[in-house]
Design a protein around this motif. Structure first.
Motif, short mmCIF file in Angstrom:
data_model
loop_
_atom_site.label_atom_id
_atom_site.label_comp_id
_atom_site.label_asym_id
_atom_site.label_seq_id
_atom_site.Cartn_x
_atom_site.Cartn_y
_atom_site.Cartn_z
N GLY A 65 13.16 50.26 -15.09
CA GLY A 65 13.90 51.46 -14.76
C GLY A 65 13.07 52.73 -14.75
O GLY A 65 13.59 53.82 -14.52
N LYS A 66 11.77 52.61 -14.95
CA LYS A 66 10.90 53.78 -15.01
C LYS A 66 9.98 53.86 -13.79
O LYS A 66 9.78 52.88 -13.08
CB LYS A 66 10.05 53.74 -16.28
CG LYS A 66 10.86 53.77 -17.57
CD LYS A 66 9.96 53.67 -18.80
CE LYS A 66 10.80 53.65 -20.07
NZ LYS A 66 9.95 53.50 -21.29
N PHE A 67 9.44 55.05 -13.56
CA PHE A 67 8.34 55.21 -12.64
C PHE A 67 7.05 55.00 -13.42
O PHE A 67 6.96 55.33 -14.60
CB PHE A 67 8.32 56.62 -12.04
CG PHE A 67 9.42 56.94 -11.07
CD1 PHE A 67 10.33 55.98 -10.66
CD2 PHE A 67 9.56 58.24 -10.57
CE1 PHE A 67 11.35 56.28 -9.76
CE2 PHE A 67 10.57 58.56 -9.68
CZ PHE A 67 11.47 57.58 -9.28
N SER A 81 5.23 46.32 -8.30
CA SER A 81 6.12 47.03 -9.23
C SER A 81 7.28 46.16 -9.71
O SER A 81 7.61 46.19 -10.89
CB SER A 81 6.67 48.31 -8.58
OG SER A 81 5.64 49.21 -8.28
N PRO A 82 7.94 45.39 -8.84
CA PRO A 82 9.04 44.55 -9.34
C PRO A 82 8.56 43.54 -10.37
O PRO A 82 9.32 43.19 -11.28
CB PRO A 82 9.54 43.83 -8.07
CG PRO A 82 9.10 44.68 -6.93
CD PRO A 82 7.79 45.28 -7.36
N GLU A 83 7.32 43.07 -10.22
CA GLU A 83 6.83 42.07 -11.17
C GLU A 83 6.53 42.69 -12.54
O GLU A 83 6.65 42.03 -13.56
CB GLU A 83 5.57 41.39 -10.62
CG GLU A 83 5.87 40.32 -9.59
CD GLU A 83 6.49 40.89 -8.31
OE1 GLU A 83 7.50 40.34 -7.86
OE2 GLU A 83 5.96 41.88 -7.78
N TYR A 84 6.12 43.97 -12.56
CA TYR A 84 5.97 44.58 -13.89
C TYR A 84 7.21 45.35 -14.31
O TYR A 84 7.28 45.89 -15.41
CB TYR A 84 4.70 45.41 -14.03
CG TYR A 84 4.29 46.37 -12.94
CD1 TYR A 84 4.86 47.63 -12.84
CD2 TYR A 84 3.25 46.05 -12.06
CE1 TYR A 84 4.44 48.53 -11.87
CE2 TYR A 84 2.83 46.93 -11.08
CZ TYR A 84 3.41 48.18 -11.00
OH TYR A 84 3.00 49.09 -10.04
N GLY A 85 8.23 45.38 -13.44
CA GLY A 85 9.54 45.85 -13.86
C GLY A 85 9.85 47.30 -13.56
O GLY A 85 10.95 47.76 -13.83
N ALA A 86 8.89 48.04 -13.01
CA ALA A 86 9.10 49.46 -12.76
C ALA A 86 9.85 49.68 -11.45
O ALA A 86 9.79 48.86 -10.54
CB ALA A 86 7.76 50.20 -12.71
N PRO A 98 4.87 35.76 -12.82
CA PRO A 98 3.75 36.58 -12.38
C PRO A 98 3.05 37.35 -13.50
O PRO A 98 1.91 37.76 -13.33
CB PRO A 98 4.40 37.55 -11.37
CG PRO A 98 5.84 37.54 -11.69
CD PRO A 98 6.16 36.19 -12.24
N HIS A 99 3.73 37.55 -14.62
CA HIS A 99 3.10 38.33 -15.68
C HIS A 99 2.45 37.45 -16.76
O HIS A 99 1.94 37.96 -17.74
CB HIS A 99 4.11 39.28 -16.33
CG HIS A 99 5.37 38.64 -16.80
ND1 HIS A 99 6.38 38.30 -15.94
CD2 HIS A 99 5.78 38.27 -18.03
CE1 HIS A 99 7.38 37.76 -16.62
NE2 HIS A 99 7.04 37.72 -17.89
N GLY A 115 21.30 39.39 -13.70
CA GLY A 115 21.01 39.97 -12.40
C GLY A 115 19.68 40.66 -12.30
O GLY A 115 19.45 41.43 -11.37
N SER A 116 18.77 40.42 -13.24
CA SER A 116 17.43 41.02 -13.13
C SER A 116 16.68 40.35 -11.99
O SER A 116 17.10 39.35 -11.44
CB SER A 116 16.66 40.86 -14.45
OG SER A 116 16.55 39.50 -14.80
#
Length: 983
Positions: free
Chosen positions: A362-364, A387-392, A463-464, A863-864
């Motif tokens: 949820g962050k930049f 970015s989706p793989e590290y969650g940002a 991926p991580h 739903g992530s």
């Protein structure tokens, strides 16, 4: 007041006369303006179209306040809309941007003119949000309070306040674009049936749709692979492509880039990205939301962009400002320089692991520091892409001199680049590392010395899960030993050395655990990056010269991100070596990275299945979740393109590249990894001599001309689509069946059965139909009943325009873990009244036929993953009325609301297990029958027939979401309010 279009395409950016969405619509055409809080639409004229088109500043649209009542509030807002002032509150900061030689580039809303010292401390990514809020501030749709929240970001972001954001444009790929266009076409039909003007349904902002997700690797290791795969692509997808071509002519403001042009994110980076818009003389930063989660790749170009669900994108296309939480920003400082032989992929896998550990959901993330000068634009795009793989939400690289150099390299004109630099400098959005840097404030900080990055891969299932290359062999053996999980396969010790011998087209072959059966240079992550692409080609060349050859049973493929890649591989003279190793170009689009890997050879597939071999795929992609790449590759490793070639040559992931030889050369000597690995200097020299600006210019001058197969598609010149009831690709969805102008109102749930009972971390990959259609699945049965041969099943992604297929593919993931099945994995559930074990779709239909509602029980982070529209549409079509979870991924929760599904959260510390719920109960959720009695976040009691009851939090988070629910979903809401506004 200076009249300006707030959104629209920029013809001054470069001349693109052939692009349909730059042409002015008929003068009588009108567009839609959506009110966030009044819950209504207003027709209004489009802005003047000299340089683009979109909503103008005079739109009378509503605020974002939390709901305080309901129907009375809606009526009050409607009255207010008729009287609200239309002037921009910040008109006094509208400033001229002069040209160096006289005249002006245009006018812009100046951040420095606000004279607020807090702005200098804001991250660059937040300044883009601030400029948008100021430019759109009418103190109604966007308020002065919203602007103040952003300026005071240091204090407001920790409080998770919400703000409105209006993206400049929307980006689609064909998998997600087809259902969006289907919905628009279906909305036109609904408007027509209700006696209104169907032509009012049009995208309000520029929409670019790139057809890139339909190509499959059916033919590999062939000089004719591109043509052969494209012919098969058109055979399978002719209906879809014809439908999209119809949409490009039927809807205003929509560009469709034909198949065979490249990957959407690469085309966005090299061609569609504007960086700065100039619309009707108003300058503003480019920004984009896309229906592919890797839309974030554009952040490497300094354009703010991220992925959203298809439902959100459709709302944005129709003019709805996006509601978003004002994000925290992680400052990621880069120092030093990558060591010799270390690739951008190694860097991004390292960054991904660091950010996942830090926590950035949820962050930049904003990158800065002296190490930025050492990263090419392609390297930055590689990091931003994941970015989706590290969650940002996004990984942002502010515009600097490297960005400007890339814009020139990719064919943007000098005048355009000058405008971009002048505007961004004037509005404090340009980073000049030659000047002293003002300190910016971030929510948290990370730092990486690029010299610390080492060669690595990630896998075997996430991926991580980064694995340093030197530790790969040890890690692989631990995975064989470990219990089944993200890092385990539970292979018994006595069978870990099993050898499966088989005949491969007349020659002896063998597979072991860890044998590589797919080696694919694929996906937007890396196929945009000349250094790793040419690096892979150099590995292939050295291997050829030394006498190494990839085994013929390894399915090798190369799917470039754009036609430019082919040009520089040919100019460098290196493509022939890739071909010799089996890495022929198979097509231009997303292939193995999204499961479009095609079938394995029957003999290879049989050897894997018959001997229970843990076979491996190595790909230069961004995702390696179970079941995604190929059903038969249980181990999937992400790696740089050069490493993909190296592992293909080795034929196994069970190797220590530092100590063990890859193979034997022509002279009988052992060949090691270091013998085929190119130096950084070698790669740089080839990049310098082979990647040229004219390649980009010539490629994109021809992009809208299409190809013979595309150009031969004939489509009717109608504004309403003629649905073919026999089509298995495009089907009219039932969203507006029996719809009337009266909203259905809120609904509770009575005596509902639990369709599925989940634990934590159920992702949209588990929910949404994706990949191949299994031969025994309900979707396969549907197709067979309609005369479709198994070889023509195609993928779920290619059939997203058919709701019948997608409903059958919802919850059809082969790795789905449903508590009802007591450890058995797969797409089935228990039909509670009978105890029968059925496919999820079959159970859902039996419940619907018998008149029962259903719910879903879930754990944390429900739903992530990618935000996908069918992860919400599918459950709605199955009859799911509510989801009760410990927590939701934000976009998926919003999409559930958009489809009329009630999201409920267990109270903190509670879940199904702590409450003693088995899932076999019947559930009743009582909601007030009057929308005015419902509040976002209120407590709701859930009662079961076992006598247990518990309290949940109702996760309607805004008044707009309550309006959606009242209307039965976002699309019926849009139609009713549009029609109401016309009377």
């Amino acid at each position: 007041m200076y009249k300006a279009a707030s959104l629209g395409l920029c013809l001054r950016f470069r001349s693109l006369p052939s692009i349909p969405h730059l042409r002015s619509p008929p003068s009588s055409s009108r567009s839609l303006a959506f009110s966030r809080s009044s819950c209504s639409f207003l027709p209004r004229p489009r802005a003047r179209l000299s340089t683009g088109w979109g909503p103008d500043w005079r739109s009378r649209i509503g605020p974002r306040a939390r709901i305080r009542s309901s129907s009375t509030v809606i009526q009050r807002f409607d009255r207010k809309m008729a009287t609200t002032a239309t002037e921009n509150v910040f008109k006094d900061v509208l400033t001229s941007l002069p040209k160096p030689g006289g005249g002006e580039y245009g006018k812009y809303y100046s951040l420095p003119a606000l004279d607020d010292p807090r702005i200098d401390r804001l991250p660059y990514s937040i300044r883009i949000l601030l400029e948008s809020a100021i430019r759109n501030c009418d103190d109604f749709q966007v308020t002065k309070n919203d602007v103040e929240k952003i300026i005071d970001w240091e204090n407001t972001s920790p409080k998770l306040v919400e703000i409105p954001f209006k993206p400049a444009r929307v980006l689609l790929q064909d998998f997600t674009g087809v259902p969006a266009v289907v919905d628009l076409a279906c909305m036109r039909d609904a408007m027509n049936r209700l006696g209104s003007d169907s032509n009012k349904i049009n995208p309000l902002v520029p929409v670019d749709l790139v057809i890139d997700h339909s190509v499959q690797v059916d033919v590999a290791r062939s000089e004719n692979a591109v043509q052969a795969n494209m012919e098969l692509e058109f055979q399978r997808n002719k209906e879809r492509f014809g439908f999209l071509k119809w949409g490009s002519t039927a809807f205003h403001n929509m560009l469709v880039v034909p198949p065979g042009s490249g990957i959407v994110h690469q085309v966005n980076l090299e061609y569609l990205g504007r960086v700065v818009f100039n619309t009707d003389g108003i300058l503003y930063p480019d920004s984009v939301v896309g229906t592919d989660s890797h839309t974030t790749m554009i952040d490497g170009l300094g354009v703010a962009g991220w992925g959203v669900g298809g439902i959100e994108a459709e709302a944005a296309m129709l003019g709805q400002p996006m509601s978003m939480v004002l994000p925290g920003v992680v400052g990621f400082k880069l120092t030093g320089k990558l060591r010799n032989g270390v690739t951008a992929t190694d860097l991004v896998l390292t960054v991904t692991q660091m950010l996942r550990k830090h926590g950035v959901v949820g962050k930049f993330v904003e990158f800065y520091g002296e190490g930025m000068g050492e990263l090419s634009l392609a390297d930055r795009a590689t990091i931003a892409n994941m970015s989706p793989e590290y969650g940002a939400t996004m990984g942002f690289f502010p515009v600097d001199h490297v960005t400007l150099q890339y814009l020139k390299l990719t064919g943007r004109s000098d005048e355009t680049v000058s405008l971009i630099e002048a505007y961004l400098r004037a509005n404090k959005m340009f980073v000049d590392y030659n000047e002293p840097q003002k300190e910016r404030v971030y929510s948290s900080y990370l730092e990486l010395d690029l010299a610390d990055v080492e060669p690595c891969v990630s896998g075997p299932k996430r991926p991580h899960d980064r694995v340093p290359l030197k530790e790969m062999k040890v890690d692989w053996h631990s995975c064989l030993d470990n219990k089944v999980g993200f890092k385990g396969f539970a292979v018994p010790k006595d069978s870990q050395e099993k050898i499966a011998k088989f005949d491969f087209h007349g020659q002896p072959a063998e597979l072991k655990h860890g044998s590589v059966v797919i080696a694919a240079i694929t996906s937007c992550t890396n196929t945009s990056n000349p250094s790793v692409m040419l690096g892979a080609a150099l590995v292939a060349k050295k291997a050829c010269q030394l006498g190494l050859q990839v085994k013929p049973w390894v399915k090798t493929s190369l799917a470039p991100g754009s036609g430019v890649v082919t040009k520089y591989l040919l100019k460098s003279g290196l493509q022939e070596y890739l071909n010799q190793q089996g890495f022929h170009i198979v097509g231009y689009g997303c292939t193995t990275c999204i499961g479009n890997s095609g079938d394995l050879d029957e003999s290879v597939a049989a050897a894997i299945s018959d001997n229970d071999i843990v076979a491996a795929a190595v790909l230069s992609g961004n995702r390696n979740f179970e079941g995604r790449v190929h059903p038969l590759t249980r181990a999937n490793y992400l790696a740089s393109p050069p490493l993909v070639v190296a592992y293909a040559l080795a034929g196994t992931v069970d190797i220590d590249f530092e100590k063990e030889p890859i193979g034997t050369g022509n002279d009988g000597k052992s060949i090691y990894f270091k013998d085929i690995w190119p130096s950084t200097e070698e790669i740089a020299q080839v990049v310098q001599s082979s990647v040229l600006p004219e390649m980009f210019k010539s490629t994109y001058e021809a992009i809208t001309k299409g190809n013979p197969m595309w150009n031969q598609l004939t489509v009717p010149a109608t504004t309403l689509y003629s649905w073919d009831p026999n089509s298995t690709y495009i089907h009219e969805p039932p969203y507006f069946k029996d719809m009337t102008m009266a909203p259905p109102g809120p609904h509770g749930v009575k005596n509902a059965y639990c369709l599925l009972n989940f634990g934590d971390s159920i992702t949209t990959d588990h929910i949404s139909p994706a990949g191949s259609i299994h031969k025994d699945s309900p979707a396969a049965k549907y197709l067979l009943e309609r005369g479709v041969d198994r070889r023509d099943f195609n993928s779920y992604g290619s059939r997203r325009g058919n709701d019948e297929i997608m409903a059958r593919g919802t919850f059809a993931n082969i790795r789905l873990v449903n508590k009802f099945l007591k450890g058995e994995v797969g797409p089935k559930t228990i039909h509670i009244p009978t105890g029968d074990k059925l496919y999820v779709f079959e159970a859902a239909m039996r419940y619907k036929t018998d008149g029962y509602d259903t719910i879903v029980l879930a754990g944390a982070e429900y739903g992530s993953g990618s935000s996908r529209d069918w992860a919400a549409k599918g459950p709605m079509l199955l009859g799911v009325k509510a989801v009760i979870a410990k927590s939701f991924e934000r976009i998926h929760r919003s999409n559930l609301v958009g489809m009329g599904i009630i999201p409920l959260c267990f109270k903190p510390g509670e879940d199904a297990e702590t409450l003693g719920l088995t899932g076999y109960e019947c559930y009743t959720i009582d909601l007030p029958s009057c929308i005015s009695d419902i509040r976002p976040g209120q407590d709701i009691t859930v009662v079961t027939d076992s006598g247990k009851s518990f309290t949940c939090t109702l996760r309607f988070d805004t008044e707009v979401e309550l309006a959606y629910f009242n209307h039965g979903g976002i699309l019926p809401f849009v139609i009713r309010n549009l029609i109401s506004s016309q009377h």
